[in-house]
Motif scaffolding. Structure first.
Motif, PDB file in Angstrom:
ATOM      1  N   UNK A  33       1.021  -1.138  -0.168  1.00 35.14           N
ATOM      2  CA  UNK A  33       0.387   0.102  -0.382  1.00 35.14           C
ATOM      3  C   UNK A  33       0.632   1.437  -0.351  1.00 35.14           C
ATOM      4  N   UNK A  34       0.563   1.935  -1.240  1.00 32.52           N
ATOM      5  CA  UNK A  34       1.471   3.574  -0.915  1.00 32.52           C
ATOM      6  C   UNK A  34       0.308   4.217  -0.531  1.00 32.52           C
ATOM      7  N   UNK A  41       5.792  12.720  -1.406  1.00 29.94           N
ATOM      8  CA  UNK A  41       5.503  13.098  -2.504  1.00 29.94           C
ATOM      9  C   UNK A  41       4.225  12.005  -3.258  1.00 29.94           C
ATOM     10  N   UNK A  42       4.453  12.603  -4.838  1.00 34.71           N
ATOM     11  CA  UNK A  42       2.816  11.990  -5.351  1.00 34.71           C
ATOM     12  C   UNK A  42       3.320  10.547  -5.763  1.00 34.71           C
ATOM     13  N   UNK A  43       2.617  10.050  -5.374  1.00 33.79           N
ATOM     14  CA  UNK A  43       3.091   8.325  -6.110  1.00 33.79           C
ATOM     15  C   UNK A  43       2.232   8.236  -7.451  1.00 33.79           C
ATOM     16  N   UNK A  44       3.320   7.257  -8.313  1.00 29.78           N
ATOM     17  CA  UNK A  44       3.756   6.930  -9.307  1.00 29.78           C
ATOM     18  C   UNK A  44       3.890   5.955  -9.429  1.00 29.78           C
ATOM     19  N   UNK A  45       3.042   4.441  -9.157  1.00 32.22           N
ATOM     20  CA  UNK A  45       2.791   3.403  -9.551  1.00 32.22           C
ATOM     21  C   UNK A  45       3.557   2.639 -10.384  1.00 32.22           C
ATOM     22  N   UNK A  46       4.086   2.327 -11.003  1.00 29.44           N
ATOM     23  CA  UNK A  46       4.412   1.309 -12.509  1.00 29.44           C
ATOM     24  C   UNK A  46       4.125   0.104 -12.092  1.00 29.44           C
ATOM     25  N   UNK A  81       9.704  -1.625  -4.442  1.00 31.66           N
ATOM     26  CA  UNK A  81      10.697  -0.104  -4.345  1.00 31.66           C
ATOM     27  C   UNK A  81      10.045   1.181  -5.185  1.00 31.66           C
ATOM     28  N   UNK A  82      10.867   1.962  -4.038  1.00 33.36           N
ATOM     29  CA  UNK A  82      10.839   3.219  -3.580  1.00 33.36           C
ATOM     30  C   UNK A  82      11.827   4.203  -3.520  1.00 33.36           C
ATOM     31  N   UNK A  83      11.058   5.116  -4.846  1.00 41.29           N
ATOM     32  CA  UNK A  83      12.231   6.665  -4.870  1.00 41.29           C
ATOM     33  C   UNK A  83      11.710   7.504  -4.954  1.00 41.29           C
ATOM     34  N   UNK A  84      12.022   8.644  -4.423  1.00 45.23           N
ATOM     35  CA  UNK A  84      11.626  10.027  -4.221  1.00 45.23           C
ATOM     36  C   UNK A  84      12.280  10.629  -5.748  1.00 45.23           C
ATOM     37  N   UNK A  85      11.896  11.614  -6.312  1.00 35.92           N
ATOM     38  CA  UNK A  85      12.228  12.093  -7.675  1.00 35.92           C
ATOM     39  C   UNK A  85      12.169  13.989  -7.389  1.00 35.92           C
ATOM     40  N   UNK A  87       9.038  16.217  -6.632  1.00 32.48           N
ATOM     41  CA  UNK A  87       7.415  16.147  -5.393  1.00 32.48           C
ATOM     42  C   UNK A  87       7.098  14.245  -6.341  1.00 32.48           C
ATOM     43  N   UNK A  88       8.071  13.535  -6.944  1.00 30.98           N
ATOM     44  CA  UNK A  88       7.297  12.413  -7.523  1.00 30.98           C
ATOM     45  C   UNK A  88       8.102  11.081  -6.906  1.00 30.98           C
ATOM     46  N   UNK A  89       6.535   9.696  -5.929  1.00 28.82           N
ATOM     47  CA  UNK A  89       7.300   9.233  -5.257  1.00 28.82           C
ATOM     48  C   UNK A  89       7.386   7.943  -5.833  1.00 28.82           C
ATOM     49  N   UNK A  90       8.893   7.495  -6.679  1.00 28.30           N
ATOM     50  CA  UNK A  90       8.429   6.439  -8.287  1.00 28.30           C
ATOM     51  C   UNK A  90       8.318   5.078  -7.027  1.00 28.30           C
ATOM     52  N   UNK A  91       7.306   4.256  -7.718  1.00 29.53           N
ATOM     53  CA  UNK A  91       7.097   3.252  -6.499  1.00 29.53           C
ATOM     54  C   UNK A  91       7.277   1.907  -8.610  1.00 29.53           C
ATOM     55  N   UNK A  92       8.304   0.945  -7.767  1.00 31.18           N
ATOM     56  CA  UNK A  92       8.517  -0.373  -8.479  1.00 31.18           C
ATOM     57  C   UNK A  92       7.400  -1.465  -8.536  1.00 31.18           C
ATOM     58  N   UNK A  93       6.764  -2.113  -9.052  1.00 30.80           N
ATOM     59  CA  UNK A  93       6.648  -3.388  -8.287  1.00 30.80           C
ATOM     60  C   UNK A  93       6.464  -4.872  -9.302  1.00 30.80           C
ATOM     61  N   UNK A  94       6.540  -5.866  -8.859  1.00 27.15           N
ATOM     62  CA  UNK A  94       7.046  -7.152  -9.363  1.00 27.15           C
ATOM     63  C   UNK A  94       6.368  -7.375 -10.589  1.00 27.15           C
ATOM     64  N   UNK A  95       5.921  -8.054 -11.253  1.00 28.54           N
ATOM     65  CA  UNK A  95       5.184  -8.057 -12.303  1.00 28.54           C
ATOM     66  C   UNK A  95       4.352  -8.818 -12.285  1.00 28.54           C
ATOM     67  N   UNK A  96       2.922  -8.932 -12.762  1.00 25.99           N
ATOM     68  CA  UNK A  96       1.772  -9.406 -12.291  1.00 25.99           C
ATOM     69  C   UNK A  96       1.381 -10.500 -13.161  1.00 25.99           C
ATOM     70  N   UNK A  97       3.088 -11.175 -13.941  1.00 30.26           N
ATOM     71  CA  UNK A  97       2.510 -12.731 -14.489  1.00 30.26           C
ATOM     72  C   UNK A  97       3.709 -13.860 -13.370  1.00 30.26           C
ATOM     73  N   UNK A  98       4.364 -13.090 -12.275  1.00 33.15           N
ATOM     74  CA  UNK A  98       5.203 -13.689 -11.570  1.00 33.15           C
ATOM     75  C   UNK A  98       4.716 -14.566 -10.629  1.00 33.15           C
ATOM     76  N   UNK A  99       3.730 -14.901  -9.573  1.00 32.30           N
ATOM     77  CA  UNK A  99       3.094 -15.462  -9.364  1.00 32.30           C
ATOM     78  C   UNK A  99       1.740 -14.766  -8.342  1.00 32.30           C
TER      79      UNK A  99
END
Length: 256
Positions: A33-34, A41-46, A81-85, A87-99
């Protein structure tokens, strides 16, 4: 008929091990949960299946290609994984096809996102069944759909622009059939819509390798190549959305 893109040689570069400036992992693998508007920061979720360019796109926004791990192997990203850039809070996520666990973690991060970047790699061709399955779940949440930007990555891995346009148009048709709203491929003209029709959603396109090549150049040539990558335009859009959302939050605080 399944359309497959014809990639050129090359692919995502590998970043082994942790390096200075690496993002902080978060989440325990059972849910993520972000929180938007939490002062961080403003959460940007990939979001997307494995190897579609989520990590490399976020690293480009951060201006450092080593920020998020990127490897051409499944499950390079195992947790949020989260990184502040700025005003953006960049959020990387696992692949949807992993499990199933990784999928829950990734989708859980979207709940508090300011913007979700649903990424698809053009070198994979049209949307795959696992992506369409995830998108059908999106169709049940108009709010999540409203906060989602659909991004086509690896545009510079295709043999030529004609292939990119053809595949993009097929993907726009696939999205149109899932969400029952018009989608427009990058660079395509808007069609005249009947009164009362929902506004079309334009797909975004980025070429991350092109963006990093531009960083090695000076002057107008470097700036022009960077703009051709689509990365600066998408980053400007995210910053504009973050600024508008922040303005609305401030007004609500002043005028409850």
């Amino acid at each position: 008929m399944r359309i497959l893109a014809s990639p050129t040689a090359g692919g995502a570069r590998t970043e082994d091990g942790r390096t200075p400036g690496r993002p902080a992992p978060c989440g325990n693998g059972h849910g993520g949960h972000v929180a938007a508007g939490d002062g961080e920061g403003f959460p940007v979720v990939a979001l997307g299946i494995a190897n579609v360019g989520k990590s490399t796109t976020l690293s480009a926004f951060a201006g450092d290609r080593s920020v998020f791990a990127a490897r051409d192997v499944p499950r390079a990203t195992r947790s949020l994984a989260v990184h502040r850039a700025g005003p953006l809070l960049l959020v990387d996520t696992p692949g949807l096809d992993a499990d199933a666990q990784d999928t829950r973690l990734a989708l859980g991060a979207c709940a508090g996102a300011g913007i979700v970047l649903f990424c698809h790699s053009l070198r994979m061709g049209e949307l795959r069944p696992r992506e369409i399955e995830a998108l059908r779940a999106y169709a049940g949440s108009s709010e999540l759909f409203r906060r989602t930007c659909f991004v086509l990555t690896h545009a510079d891995d295709l043999a030529d622009d004609t292939i990119a346009r053809t595949v993009s148009e097929v993907i726009a048709d696939q999205l149109r059939s899932v969400f029952r709203v018009p989608f427009v491929a990058p660079g395509a003209p808007y069609a005249v819509l009947p009164d009362g029709a929902p506004p079309p959603r334009r797909l975004k396109m980025v070429a991350n390798d092109r963006y990093w090549r531009a960083q090695a150049l000076n002057g107008p040539a470097g700036r022009a190549l960077a703009e051709m990558s689509g990365v600066p335009a998408l980053r400007r859009l995210l910053l504009q959305i973050a600024e508008r959302r922040a303005g609305r939050t401030e007004r609500r605080q002043v005028h409850p």
